[in-house]
Scaffold this active site. Structure first.
Site, short mmCIF file in Angstrom:
data_model
loop_
_atom_site.label_atom_id
_atom_site.label_comp_id
_atom_site.label_asym_id
_atom_site.label_seq_id
_atom_site.Cartn_x
_atom_site.Cartn_y
_atom_site.Cartn_z
CE1 TYR A 89 -3.35 -2.73 0.12
CE2 TYR A 89 -3.73 -2.25 2.44
CZ TYR A 89 -4.03 -2.97 1.29
OH TYR A 89 -5.02 -3.91 1.34
CG PHE B 102 -13.44 -3.00 -2.64
CD1 PHE B 102 -12.41 -2.14 -2.30
CD2 PHE B 102 -13.35 -3.69 -3.86
CE1 PHE B 102 -11.30 -1.97 -3.14
CE2 PHE B 102 -12.26 -3.52 -4.70
CZ PHE B 102 -11.24 -2.67 -4.35
N PRO B 103 -15.84 -2.53 1.75
CG PRO B 103 -15.37 -1.72 3.92
CD PRO B 103 -14.71 -2.26 2.67
CG LEU B 104 -17.37 2.34 3.03
CD1 LEU B 104 -16.60 3.61 3.40
CD2 LEU B 104 -18.75 2.34 3.70
N GLY B 105 -18.05 -0.27 -1.08
CA GLY B 105 -18.18 -0.38 -2.53
C GLY B 105 -16.84 -0.30 -3.25
N GLY B 106 -15.86 0.34 -2.64
CA GLY B 106 -14.51 0.39 -3.21
C GLY B 106 -14.29 1.45 -4.26
CG PHE B 107 -14.27 0.82 -7.68
CD1 PHE B 107 -13.01 1.05 -8.20
CD2 PHE B 107 -14.60 -0.46 -7.27
CE1 PHE B 107 -12.09 0.02 -8.33
CE2 PHE B 107 -13.69 -1.50 -7.39
CZ PHE B 107 -12.42 -1.26 -7.92
#
Ligand SMILES: NC(=O)c1ccc[n+]([C@@H]2O[C@H](COP(=O)([O-])OP(=O)(O)OC[C@H]3O[C@@H](n4cnc5c(N)ncnc54)[C@H](OP(=O)(O)O)[C@@H]3O)[C@@H](O)[C@H]2O)c1
Length: 288
Positions: A64, A216-221
């Site tokens: 990262y 991606f718990p918030l959708g990631g994108f």
């Protein structure tokens, strides 16, 4: 250290107690894939504030990094010496060259010890709490053996360099393969409440006391544009992000959320998910 007491805690690997709402460090160097690097000072502020707010589970990786910023370095600078209760999970497996935006390949089994030692060095630790073997790219998980590489990590666990092992981006067959080699404390697969495609894996984790830590718990994108989520958010006077996180945590007691952000305001908002309590009707709506 304050533990998040609602919606409860989870004992990773049976002995590392963490609040169920943690923090993902992938977005500290850069918020959006291919975007401009973030401000280092703001990232350090986010990390310190996360711990102040009760976060005791941070998810990171040596790969990262972007534009001179690296999540592991920032965690060490912001939080070392670490509080006793802080659990830092990391992952190894992908290869990312110095100029790559995203990983471009996978490390061989023979490279994994060096990658674990790199995490120890960068984080300033003698032993890593939880190390996931991250498998494959962004395609559908599964299809090949992870045994050779997982055996290397199992050996490093035996040596004491790693306390607990996890697997990431894996199929049920690959989870079984890993569990035949060494105990698995956590699975980290893609999942958000609007796309619960990995439900069979979640059930397998519940049956075996394994943490399920969705990426991606918030959708990631970008936050998903989902009417069901908006409806539940309105019912609770919550934001969409809070509803996505609270919904995940309400789905299963083995679910640990690690939303990523580089924004102090988003961090505060996301931690507010702890006071949103979805009802059974809300959960039924998500399943519809
Ligand atoms: N194992 C794997 O393969 C894998 C893959 C990806 C991620 N991960 C791990 O999982 C963690 C979580 O995934 P993620 O960070 O990629 O995705 P995420 O949590 O689904 O979403 C992060 C994105 O949402 C934005 N965001 C955060 N809070 C927000 C809010 N309240 N309102 C609006 N936007 C918000 C962030 O931008 P801002 O910075 O602007 O807030 C960022 O662009 C990562 O940090 C990483 O530790 C693992």
């Amino acid at each position: 250290m304050t533990k998040n007491n609602e919606p409860g805690t989870f004992r990773l690997g049976g002995d590392l107690t963490v609040g169920r709402l943690g923090f993902g460090a992938m977005r500290l160097p850069v918020s959006q894939f291919g975007g401009e690097p973030n401000d280092r000072g703001t990232g350090l502020e986010v990390l310190r504030r996360a711990v102040e707010l009760g976060v005791d589970h941070i998810d990171t990786a040596a790969f990262y990094f972007h534009g001179g910023l690296a999540a592991n370095d920032m965690i060490r600078e912001a939080l070392h010496p670490y509080g006793d209760g802080l659990v830092i999970a990391t992952k190894v497996g992908p290869y990312k060259g110095p100029d790559d935006l995203v990983p471009s390949g996978e490390l061989a089994a023979g490279d994994l010890r060096a990658e674990v030692e790199r995490n120890l060095r960068e984080l300033g630790r003698d032993s890593l709490h939880l190390v996931y073997l991250r498998v494959g790219g962004m395609d559908e998980p599964g299809g090949r053996s992870i045994a050779e590489r997982f055996e290397v990590l199992a050996g490093l666990r035996e040596e004491g360099l790693i306390q607990h092992l996890g697997v990431s981006h894996v199929s049920l067959d690959q989870l079984d393969e890993a569990r035949a080699i060494a105990p698995v404390a956590a699975v980290q697969n893609r999942f958000d409440i609007t796309q619960p495609a990995d439900t069979a894996m979640l059930r397998a984790c519940e049956e075996n006391g394994i943490a399920y830590v969705p990426y991606f718990p918030l959708g990631g994108f970008g936050l998903p544009d989902d009417d069901r989520v908006k409806q539940v958010a309105a019912r609770h006077g919550a934001t969409v992000a809070q509803t996505l996180l609270a919904g995940l945590l309400a789905l299963s007691p083995v679910m640990l959320a690690i939303p990523g952000t580089s924004s102090p305001a988003h961090l505060e908002e996301n931690m507010g998910a702890l006071s949103v309590r979805p009802t059974p009707e809300d959960l039924e709506l998500f399943r519809s």
